[in-house]
Design a protein around this motif. Structure first.
Motif, PDB file in Angstrom:
ATOM      1  N   ALA A  21       3.345   3.589  10.345  1.00 62.64           N
ATOM      2  CA  ALA A  21       3.746   3.185   8.993  1.00 62.64           C
ATOM      3  C   ALA A  21       5.014   2.335   9.023  1.00 62.64           C
ATOM      4  O   ALA A  21       5.747   2.277   8.040  1.00 62.64           O
ATOM      5  CB  ALA A  21       3.933   4.417   8.115  1.00 62.64           C
ATOM      6  N   LYS A  22       5.275   1.652  10.116  1.00 59.82           N
ATOM      7  CA  LYS A  22       6.458   0.797  10.214  1.00 59.82           C
ATOM      8  C   LYS A  22       6.245  -0.474   9.399  1.00 59.82           C
ATOM      9  O   LYS A  22       5.176  -1.082   9.467  1.00 59.82           O
ATOM     10  CB  LYS A  22       6.743   0.457  11.679  1.00 59.82           C
ATOM     11  N   ARG A  48       9.040   3.292  -4.088  1.00 57.64           N
ATOM     12  CA  ARG A  48       8.951   2.750  -5.451  1.00 57.64           C
ATOM     13  C   ARG A  48       9.781   3.623  -6.379  1.00 57.64           C
ATOM     14  O   ARG A  48       9.577   4.838  -6.462  1.00 57.64           O
ATOM     15  CB  ARG A  48       7.495   2.725  -5.904  1.00 57.64           C
ATOM     16  N   ASN A  49      10.725   2.996  -7.079  1.00 57.89           N
ATOM     17  CA  ASN A  49      11.575   3.769  -7.992  1.00 57.89           C
ATOM     18  C   ASN A  49      10.842   4.086  -9.291  1.00 57.89           C
ATOM     19  O   ASN A  49       9.683   3.697  -9.477  1.00 57.89           O
ATOM     20  CB  ASN A  49      12.922   3.069  -8.237  1.00 57.89           C
ATOM     21  N   GLY A  50      11.505   4.775 -10.203  1.00 56.15           N
ATOM     22  CA  GLY A  50      10.902   5.178 -11.461  1.00 56.15           C
ATOM     23  C   GLY A  50      10.486   4.025 -12.353  1.00 56.15           C
ATOM     24  O   GLY A  50       9.657   4.182 -13.238  1.00 56.15           O
ATOM     25  N   PRO A 108       0.829  -1.208   0.000  1.00 53.00           N
ATOM     26  CA  PRO A 108       0.000   0.000   0.000  1.00 53.00           C
ATOM     27  C   PRO A 108       0.866   1.262   0.000  1.00 53.00           C
ATOM     28  O   PRO A 108       1.904   1.306   0.644  1.00 53.00           O
ATOM     29  CB  PRO A 108      -0.811  -0.110   1.283  1.00 53.00           C
ATOM     30  N   ILE A 109       0.423   2.236  -0.726  1.00 56.83           N
ATOM     31  CA  ILE A 109       1.164   3.493  -0.821  1.00 56.83           C
ATOM     32  C   ILE A 109       0.671   4.437   0.262  1.00 56.83           C
ATOM     33  O   ILE A 109      -0.527   4.694   0.383  1.00 56.83           O
ATOM     34  CB  ILE A 109       1.009   4.115  -2.217  1.00 56.83           C
ATOM     35  N   TYR A 110       1.597   4.943   1.061  1.00 56.85           N
ATOM     36  CA  TYR A 110       1.241   5.866   2.138  1.00 56.85           C
ATOM     37  C   TYR A 110       1.185   7.304   1.635  1.00 56.85           C
ATOM     38  O   TYR A 110       0.550   8.142   2.214  1.00 56.85           O
ATOM     39  CB  TYR A 110       2.241   5.742   3.295  1.00 56.85           C
ATOM     40  N   SER A 135       6.665   7.445  -4.484  1.00 51.90           N
ATOM     41  CA  SER A 135       5.661   6.790  -3.656  1.00 51.90           C
ATOM     42  C   SER A 135       6.372   6.023  -2.557  1.00 51.90           C
ATOM     43  O   SER A 135       7.369   5.346  -2.805  1.00 51.90           O
ATOM     44  CB  SER A 135       4.820   5.824  -4.498  1.00 51.90           C
ATOM     45  N   VAL A 136       5.860   6.129  -1.335  1.00 51.74           N
ATOM     46  CA  VAL A 136       6.451   5.437  -0.194  1.00 51.74           C
ATOM     47  C   VAL A 136       5.367   4.612   0.498  1.00 51.74           C
ATOM     48  O   VAL A 136       4.183   4.948   0.455  1.00 51.74           O
ATOM     49  CB  VAL A 136       7.109   6.411   0.801  1.00 51.74           C
ATOM     50  N   SER A 137       5.806   3.537   1.140  1.00 53.51           N
ATOM     51  CA  SER A 137       4.873   2.659   1.815  1.00 53.51           C
ATOM     52  C   SER A 137       5.073   2.661   3.322  1.00 53.51           C
ATOM     53  O   SER A 137       4.111   2.742   4.075  1.00 53.51           O
ATOM     54  CB  SER A 137       5.024   1.234   1.291  1.00 53.51           C
ATOM     55  N   CYS A 138       6.323   2.560   3.766  1.00 54.37           N
ATOM     56  CA  CYS A 138       6.570   2.422   5.199  1.00 54.37           C
ATOM     57  C   CYS A 138       8.046   2.669   5.488  1.00 54.37           C
ATOM     58  O   CYS A 138       8.833   2.917   4.580  1.00 54.37           O
ATOM     59  CB  CYS A 138       6.173   1.022   5.667  1.00 54.37           C
TER      60      CYS A 138
END
Length: 137
Positions: free
Chosen positions: A135-136, A109-111, A51-53, A85-88
């Protein structure tokens, strides 16, 4: 109709084999469970990724790695001035750079759409790139 069922079964079998290839090392002797989970998570590309935070800006180009340590496989780079985009976040190897030491790594997530870890030092915000404690990874 029978042909369609055969194709479907083959497709499901191929998908199960691909999933086994990603997750199949979970029970391997000597495998570290945390790394197995990280490998599976980092190997996913959208739309099946974590999941994207939200997104976070990288202020200086940083290496993007499979695990939260500097010796793990290099997946590429996250580039300065770009939002990713970051998740945790998770604790990993301590990194000292720009006069700061931190052991927090961000799953981003990279390009190319691949998830991996980069030191939080290079993300804008606090030591957790402004991700909350919930978000750990």
């Amino acid at each position: 109709m029978r042909t369609l069922q055969s194709v479907t079964v083959v497709g499901l079998t191929t998908g199960a084999l691909a999933l086994t290839g990603v997750l199949g090392t979970a029970g391997a002797a000597g495998a570290a469970p945390a790394r197995t989970a990280d490998t599976a998570r980092a190997a996913f590309s959208d739309p099946t990724g974590p999941p994207i935070y939200g997104s976070r800006k990288v202020w200086k180009t940083v290496n993007h790695r499979l695990y939260a340590d500097g010796d793990s496989r290099l997946l590429g780079k996250l580039y300065a001035g770009v939002y990713y985009s970051v998740s945790c976040w998770k604790y990993g190897e301590s990194v000292t750079a720009e006069g700061t030491t931190n052991n927090v790594w961000i799953l981003a997530r990279n390009g190319s759409g691949v998830w991996g870890y980069s030191s939080a030092i290079y993300f804008s915000g606090d030591k957790y790139a402004n991700l909350p404690s919930t978000a750990k990874c």
